[in-house]
Design a protein around this motif. Sequence first.
Motif, short mmCIF file in Angstrom:
data_model
loop_
_atom_site.label_atom_id
_atom_site.label_comp_id
_atom_site.label_asym_id
_atom_site.label_seq_id
_atom_site.Cartn_x
_atom_site.Cartn_y
_atom_site.Cartn_z
N HIS A 55 0.83 -1.20 0.00
CA HIS A 55 0.00 0.00 0.00
C HIS A 55 0.87 1.26 0.00
N ASP A 56 1.99 1.23 -0.70
CA ASP A 56 2.88 2.39 -0.68
C ASP A 56 2.36 3.54 -1.54
N GLN A 57 1.43 3.29 -2.44
CA GLN A 57 0.88 4.35 -3.30
C GLN A 57 -0.30 5.06 -2.65
N GLU A 58 -1.08 4.34 -1.87
CA GLU A 58 -2.22 4.93 -1.20
C GLU A 58 -2.37 4.30 0.18
N PRO A 59 -2.94 5.05 1.13
CA PRO A 59 -3.07 4.52 2.49
C PRO A 59 -3.98 3.30 2.56
N ASP A 82 -6.10 4.90 9.20
CA ASP A 82 -5.28 4.73 8.00
C ASP A 82 -3.86 4.36 8.40
N ILE A 83 -3.24 3.60 7.52
CA ILE A 83 -1.82 3.28 7.67
C ILE A 83 -1.15 3.72 6.37
N VAL A 84 -0.13 4.57 6.52
CA VAL A 84 0.61 5.09 5.37
C VAL A 84 2.04 4.58 5.45
#
Length: 182
Positions: free
Chosen positions: A12-16, A47-49
């Motif tokens: 999920h590095d592009q979106e949370p 959310d996790i970013v």
Amino acid sequence: MLKWTVQELIKHDQEPLHFSTTLDVKTDLQDRDPEVLDVSPIQVSGDIVYDRGDFLVSVNLKGDLVVPSMRSLTPVTLPQDFTFSEIYLTDAGHADQYEDGEILMPLEDAELDLLPAIEDHLLLSIPMQVLTPEEVASGDMPSGDDWEVLAEEDFDKAVKKEKQADNPFTKLKGMFPDDDQA
């Protein structure tokens, strides 16, 4: 339930990664703090970013905790609706890239489990002084035979008055009227 492997999260590095669930943490919280009388199901969302090799987590908690009043032991419902943020470090060396005051948690395993953090923040949200609305409104302090609870200001006044009464020179006041004006 609120546990992911590091590999899952890196995807999920592009979106949370957004999550939302309801937790029953009553038993766990009561085991950790016997003063917790009841806990409603807790709505959890957040959310996790993935950023700079670490995970920035923002979690919102909503629900109710019931704890006893510190004066009467009457159950008091504490509505919970707050957000907390933590940064989970994949490498302890990353800590210097964050500001003071940010909560930094090293990831010890190859997974991120938010349940312990959620339980910690719920317990930390319980104020040191819990009173029923009636106790707050009345301002009355408990008392009994030969004892009473005093507010800090009232206690300070009583101590000051007691010190003045114990002063042996208090009785001499007024004997020399000229000295009283100086």
